[in-house]
Scaffold this active site. Structure first.
Site, mmCIF file in Angstrom:
data_model
loop_
_atom_site.group_PDB
_atom_site.id
_atom_site.type_symbol
_atom_site.label_atom_id
_atom_site.label_comp_id
_atom_site.label_asym_id
_atom_site.label_seq_id
_atom_site.Cartn_x
_atom_site.Cartn_y
_atom_site.Cartn_z
ATOM 1 N N ARG A 2 -1.679 -5.808 -8.643
ATOM 2 C CA ARG A 2 -0.575 -6.726 -8.334
ATOM 3 C C ARG A 2 -0.370 -7.743 -9.433
ATOM 4 N NH1 ARG A 2 -3.005 -7.874 -2.552
ATOM 5 N NH2 ARG A 2 -4.748 -7.886 -3.984
ATOM 6 N N SER A 18 -2.912 -7.671 2.687
ATOM 7 C CA SER A 18 -3.153 -7.604 4.133
ATOM 8 C C SER A 18 -3.512 -8.992 4.663
ATOM 9 C CB SER A 18 -4.292 -6.626 4.441
ATOM 10 O OG SER A 18 -3.949 -5.338 4.031
ATOM 11 N N LYS A 49 -17.981 -6.348 6.512
ATOM 12 C CA LYS A 49 -16.749 -7.088 6.215
ATOM 13 C C LYS A 49 -16.452 -8.066 7.342
ATOM 14 C CE LYS A 49 -12.396 -7.057 4.080
ATOM 15 N NZ LYS A 49 -11.668 -6.504 2.979
ATOM 16 N N HIS A 62 0.841 -1.204 0.000
ATOM 17 C CA HIS A 62 0.000 0.000 0.000
ATOM 18 C C HIS A 62 0.877 1.255 0.000
ATOM 19 C CE1 HIS A 62 -3.020 -2.643 2.356
ATOM 20 N NE2 HIS A 62 -3.542 -2.452 1.160
HETATM 21 O O1 PNS Z 1 -8.941 -2.963 0.202
HETATM 22 P P1 PNS Z 1 -10.228 -3.408 -0.451
HETATM 23 O O2 PNS Z 1 -11.100 -4.147 0.549
HETATM 24 O O3 PNS Z 1 -9.995 -4.193 -1.712
HETATM 25 O O4 PNS Z 1 -11.009 -2.066 -0.878
HETATM 26 C C1 PNS Z 1 -12.241 -2.108 -1.541
HETATM 27 C C2 PNS Z 1 -12.838 -0.695 -1.680
HETATM 28 C C3 PNS Z 1 -12.924 -0.004 -0.338
HETATM 29 C C4 PNS Z 1 -11.962 0.134 -2.596
HETATM 30 C C5 PNS Z 1 -14.240 -0.870 -2.307
HETATM 31 O O5 PNS Z 1 -14.932 -1.872 -1.632
HETATM 32 C C6 PNS Z 1 -15.097 0.407 -2.271
HETATM 33 O O6 PNS Z 1 -14.793 1.378 -2.927
HETATM 34 N N1 PNS Z 1 -16.178 0.367 -1.485
HETATM 35 C C7 PNS Z 1 -17.091 1.465 -1.304
HETATM 36 C C8 PNS Z 1 -18.482 1.157 -1.888
HETATM 37 C C9 PNS Z 1 -18.501 1.465 -3.373
HETATM 38 O O7 PNS Z 1 -18.380 2.613 -3.764
HETATM 39 N N2 PNS Z 1 -18.609 0.421 -4.217
HETATM 40 C C10 PNS Z 1 -18.535 0.557 -5.661
HETATM 41 C C11 PNS Z 1 -19.882 0.689 -6.300
HETATM 42 S S1 PNS Z 1 -20.935 -0.685 -5.982
#
Ligand code: PNS
Length: 167
Positions: A91, A129, A41, A17
């Site tokens: 990645r 993570s 989550k 990150h």
């Molecule tokens: O580290 P992660 O868990 O892969 O991050 C995922 C994240 C936070 C980037 C993603 O889940 C997100 O943007 N969630 C917010 C809700 C949202 O806007 N979803 C997209 C449209 S459905």
């Protein structure tokens, strides 16, 4: 001013990150690292407050990086911050499908917001993570994978949890 948001769970922040955040901070005037408050989550190790604290500590030498949390849609959060760019790390091919889906839905929700992908440094292409938590849970060394303060926090967490955590 160009403002980018680097969203994620950051449970916990890793060197992977940090690689993306620091490279993003060289391109955009300001990078907001935004931790998703996701009550659904399953089984996070760190609370949102703990994740924010770790992120603030490890980015304290990056003057144009801010750390925050959000809930709901990322696009709505971006509007409140006046941000026009999302930065994400890629990645491997395995990340592509999910990231493409997210970028597409975000673009559908607001065509003015762009997602920028950066290829993760090869050194961190395997790093996540979840992997860090799995390794740390059994007491193995994670000092190449996370900053010292995160390593210490993991050690304390898993000692307290007595190996109860499951992904
Ligand atoms: O580290 P992660 O868990 O892969 O991050 C995922 C994240 C936070 C980037 C993603 O889940 C997100 O943007 N969630 C917010 C809700 C949202 O806007 N979803 C997209 C449209 S459905």
């Amino acid at each position: 001013m160009s403002i980018a948001v680097c969203p994620g769970s950051f449970d916990p922040v890793t060197y992977g990150h940090l690689d993306i955040i620091s490279r993003g901070a060289k391109v955009f005037d300001k990078v907001i690292v935004a931790v998703l408050i996701n009550r659904n989550k399953s089984n996070p190790v760190f609370t949102v407050e703990e994740r924010l604290e770790l992120l603030r500590e490890v980015t304290k030498d990056m003057p144009n990086v801010e750390v925050d949390s959000f809930h709901g849609l990322l696009i709505d959060y971006m509007h409140t911050k006046g941000a026009k760019a999302i930065i994400k790390g890629l990645r491997a091919v395995s990340d592509f499908e999910y990231e493409m889906q997210m970028a597409s839905i975000n673009r559908k929700l607001d065509t003015r917001i762009e997602t920028f992908f950066m290829m993760t440094n090869n050194q961190y292409s395997f790093l996540s993570s979840s992997i860090v938590k799995e390794v740390a849970k059994y007491g193995a060394n994670v000092n190449d994978l996370v900053p010292p303060i995160v390593e210490k926090a993991l050690r304390v967490k898993f000692k307290d949890m007595d190996l109860e955590w499951e992904p």
